[in-house]
Design a protein around this motif. Structure first.
Motif, PDB file in Angstrom:
ATOM      1  N   LEU A   5       0.851  -1.191   0.000  1.00 41.56           N
ATOM      2  CA  LEU A   5       0.000   0.000   0.000  1.00 41.56           C
ATOM      3  C   LEU A   5       0.883   1.236   0.000  1.00 41.56           C
ATOM      4  CD1 LEU A   5      -2.767   1.374   0.266  1.00 41.56           C
ATOM      5  CD2 LEU A   5      -2.541   1.104   2.748  1.00 41.56           C
ATOM      6  N   LYS A   6       0.637   2.143  -0.921  1.00 45.78           N
ATOM      7  CA  LYS A   6       1.414   3.375  -1.027  1.00 45.78           C
ATOM      8  C   LYS A   6       0.657   4.587  -0.487  1.00 45.78           C
ATOM      9  CE  LYS A   6       5.015   1.727  -3.072  1.00 45.78           C
ATOM     10  NZ  LYS A   6       6.353   2.001  -2.612  1.00 45.78           N
ATOM     11  N   THR A   7      -0.647   4.624  -0.665  1.00 44.02           N
ATOM     12  CA  THR A   7      -1.446   5.775  -0.254  1.00 44.02           C
ATOM     13  C   THR A   7      -1.352   5.980   1.256  1.00 44.02           C
ATOM     14  OG1 THR A   7      -2.995   5.452  -2.071  1.00 44.02           O
ATOM     15  CG2 THR A   7      -3.788   6.747  -0.221  1.00 44.02           C
ATOM     16  N   ARG A  35     -10.266  -7.014  -3.344  1.00 44.93           N
ATOM     17  CA  ARG A  35     -10.077  -5.713  -4.004  1.00 44.93           C
ATOM     18  C   ARG A  35      -9.887  -5.925  -5.498  1.00 44.93           C
ATOM     19  NH1 ARG A  35      -8.697  -1.550  -0.560  1.00 44.93           N
ATOM     20  NH2 ARG A  35      -8.167  -2.173   1.558  1.00 44.93           N
ATOM     21  N   THR A  36     -10.422  -5.016  -6.264  1.00 43.85           N
ATOM     22  CA  THR A  36     -10.186  -5.013  -7.707  1.00 43.85           C
ATOM     23  C   THR A  36      -9.173  -3.916  -7.979  1.00 43.85           C
ATOM     24  OG1 THR A  36     -12.411  -5.811  -8.154  1.00 43.85           O
ATOM     25  CG2 THR A  36     -11.226  -4.788  -9.982  1.00 43.85           C
ATOM     26  N   LEU A  37      -8.030  -4.309  -8.506  1.00 38.30           N
ATOM     27  CA  LEU A  37      -6.907  -3.400  -8.728  1.00 38.30           C
ATOM     28  C   LEU A  37      -6.666  -3.261 -10.217  1.00 38.30           C
ATOM     29  CD1 LEU A  37      -4.631  -5.093  -6.059  1.00 38.30           C
ATOM     30  CD2 LEU A  37      -6.020  -3.040  -5.734  1.00 38.30           C
ATOM     31  N   ARG A  38      -6.497  -2.042 -10.685  1.00 38.13           N
ATOM     32  CA  ARG A  38      -6.281  -1.778 -12.092  1.00 38.13           C
ATOM     33  C   ARG A  38      -4.901  -1.205 -12.311  1.00 38.13           C
ATOM     34  NH1 ARG A  38     -11.164  -0.301 -14.489  1.00 38.13           N
ATOM     35  NH2 ARG A  38     -11.560  -2.482 -14.048  1.00 38.13           N
ATOM     36  N   ALA A  46       3.493   4.035  -7.508  1.00 37.83           N
ATOM     37  CA  ALA A  46       2.463   3.001  -7.595  1.00 37.83           C
ATOM     38  C   ALA A  46       2.289   2.550  -9.037  1.00 37.83           C
ATOM     39  CB  ALA A  46       1.140   3.538  -7.055  1.00 37.83           C
ATOM     40  N   ASN A  47       1.922   1.271  -9.187  1.00 43.55           N
ATOM     41  CA  ASN A  47       1.645   0.788 -10.539  1.00 43.55           C
ATOM     42  C   ASN A  47       0.233   0.216 -10.673  1.00 43.55           C
ATOM     43  OD1 ASN A  47       2.065  -1.596  -9.143  1.00 43.55           O
ATOM     44  ND2 ASN A  47       3.650  -2.366 -10.510  1.00 43.55           N
ATOM     45  N   ILE A  48      -0.518   0.205  -9.557  1.00 42.28           N
ATOM     46  CA  ILE A  48      -1.916  -0.209  -9.599  1.00 42.28           C
ATOM     47  C   ILE A  48      -2.709   0.624  -8.598  1.00 42.28           C
ATOM     48  CG2 ILE A  48      -1.507  -2.596 -10.347  1.00 42.28           C
ATOM     49  CD1 ILE A  48      -1.855  -3.444  -7.446  1.00 42.28           C
ATOM     50  N   PHE A  49      -4.023   0.659  -8.765  1.00 45.91           N
ATOM     51  CA  PHE A  49      -4.878   1.363  -7.815  1.00 45.91           C
ATOM     52  C   PHE A  49      -6.165   0.580  -7.625  1.00 45.91           C
ATOM     53  CE2 PHE A  49      -6.375   2.794 -11.870  1.00 45.91           C
ATOM     54  CZ  PHE A  49      -7.734   3.019 -11.707  1.00 45.91           C
ATOM     55  N   ASP A  50      -6.769   0.736  -6.456  1.00 43.84           N
ATOM     56  CA  ASP A  50      -8.035   0.102  -6.124  1.00 43.84           C
ATOM     57  C   ASP A  50      -9.139   0.905  -6.804  1.00 43.84           C
ATOM     58  OD1 ASP A  50     -10.522  -0.476  -4.774  1.00 43.84           O
ATOM     59  OD2 ASP A  50      -9.360  -1.380  -3.163  1.00 43.84           O
ATOM     60  N   ILE A  51      -9.955   0.256  -7.627  1.00 44.18           N
ATOM     61  CA  ILE A  51     -10.958   0.993  -8.397  1.00 44.18           C
ATOM     62  C   ILE A  51     -12.084   1.527  -7.521  1.00 44.18           C
ATOM     63  CG2 ILE A  51     -10.449  -0.246 -10.528  1.00 44.18           C
ATOM     64  CD1 ILE A  51     -13.107  -1.772 -10.121  1.00 44.18           C
ATOM     65  N   GLU A  52     -12.262   1.016  -6.305  1.00 45.03           N
ATOM     66  CA  GLU A  52     -13.313   1.511  -5.416  1.00 45.03           C
ATOM     67  C   GLU A  52     -12.830   2.616  -4.496  1.00 45.03           C
ATOM     68  OE1 GLU A  52     -15.295  -1.641  -3.349  1.00 45.03           O
ATOM     69  OE2 GLU A  52     -15.596  -2.793  -5.196  1.00 45.03           O
ATOM     70  N   THR A  53     -11.605   2.520  -3.995  1.00 50.76           N
ATOM     71  CA  THR A  53     -11.112   3.485  -3.001  1.00 50.76           C
ATOM     72  C   THR A  53     -10.072   4.455  -3.553  1.00 50.76           C
ATOM     73  OG1 THR A  53      -9.292   2.064  -2.264  1.00 50.76           O
ATOM     74  CG2 THR A  53     -11.448   1.763  -1.176  1.00 50.76           C
ATOM     75  N   ASP A  54      -9.560   4.201  -4.748  1.00 49.34           N
ATOM     76  CA  ASP A  54      -8.471   4.976  -5.355  1.00 49.34           C
ATOM     77  C   ASP A  54      -7.155   4.854  -4.591  1.00 49.34           C
ATOM     78  OD1 ASP A  54      -9.836   5.863  -7.593  1.00 49.34           O
ATOM     79  OD2 ASP A  54     -10.528   7.702  -6.619  1.00 49.34           O
ATOM     80  N   GLU A  55      -7.045   3.930  -3.647  1.00 47.12           N
ATOM     81  CA  GLU A  55      -5.772   3.711  -2.967  1.00 47.12           C
ATOM     82  C   GLU A  55      -4.765   3.171  -3.970  1.00 47.12           C
ATOM     83  OE1 GLU A  55      -6.657   2.543   1.599  1.00 47.12           O
ATOM     84  OE2 GLU A  55      -7.210   1.036   0.110  1.00 47.12           O
ATOM     85  N   GLU A  56      -3.523   3.626  -3.844  1.00 40.39           N
ATOM     86  CA  GLU A  56      -2.464   3.211  -4.757  1.00 40.39           C
ATOM     87  C   GLU A  56      -1.609   2.124  -4.117  1.00 40.39           C
ATOM     88  OE1 GLU A  56      -0.336   6.754  -5.721  1.00 40.39           O
ATOM     89  OE2 GLU A  56      -2.113   7.717  -6.580  1.00 40.39           O
ATOM     90  N   TYR A  57      -1.165   1.178  -4.958  1.00 43.00           N
ATOM     91  CA  TYR A  57      -0.363   0.048  -4.511  1.00 43.00           C
ATOM     92  C   TYR A  57       0.799  -0.174  -5.473  1.00 43.00           C
ATOM     93  CZ  TYR A  57      -4.298  -1.364  -1.564  1.00 43.00           C
ATOM     94  OH  TYR A  57      -5.299  -1.406  -0.618  1.00 43.00           O
TER      95      TYR A  57
END
Length: 101
Positions: A5-7, A35-38, A46-57
């Motif tokens: 988790l980066k956020t 979680r659905t990560l895009r 970050a190279n992905i983010f959670d499509i529901e929360t916008d948290e970056e990973y």
């Protein structure tokens, strides 16, 4: 896979995990712990983010020397269902699905 988790955290100080990640056919979407990560190419850390929360990973393959985070010592949690495969990997075995390269 290694997931961090980066956020909300400075550099590489966010919580991190080793666990199973499911990808769609195009590898643009991943699923981890419900979680659905895009995939996202616009971020610096970050190279992905959670499509529901916008948290970056950050999502990547694990490293045998356990230096998955770039800047700091981080205690990476290993999911129970991935522990055996991860410990085999650390001992020199190929990752499941990567036996031939």
């Amino acid at each position: 896979m290694f997931i961090q988790l980066k956020t909300g955290y400075a550099l590489d100080h966010g919580p991190s995990w080793i666990g199973w990640v499911d990808f769609n056919r195009s590898f643009k979407t991943a699923r981890y712990r419900g979680r659905t990560l895009r995939r996202w190419t616009g971020g610096l850390d970050a190279n992905i983010f959670d499509i529901e929360t916008d948290e970056e990973y950050w999502l990547s393959g694990p490293k045998r020397d356990r230096t998955d985070t770039r800047y700091g010592p981080a205690k990476t949690a290993v999911d129970d269902d991935a522990r055996d495969a991860y410990e085999s990997f650390l001992s020199g075995s190929a990752l499941p699905g990567r036996e031939s390269g």
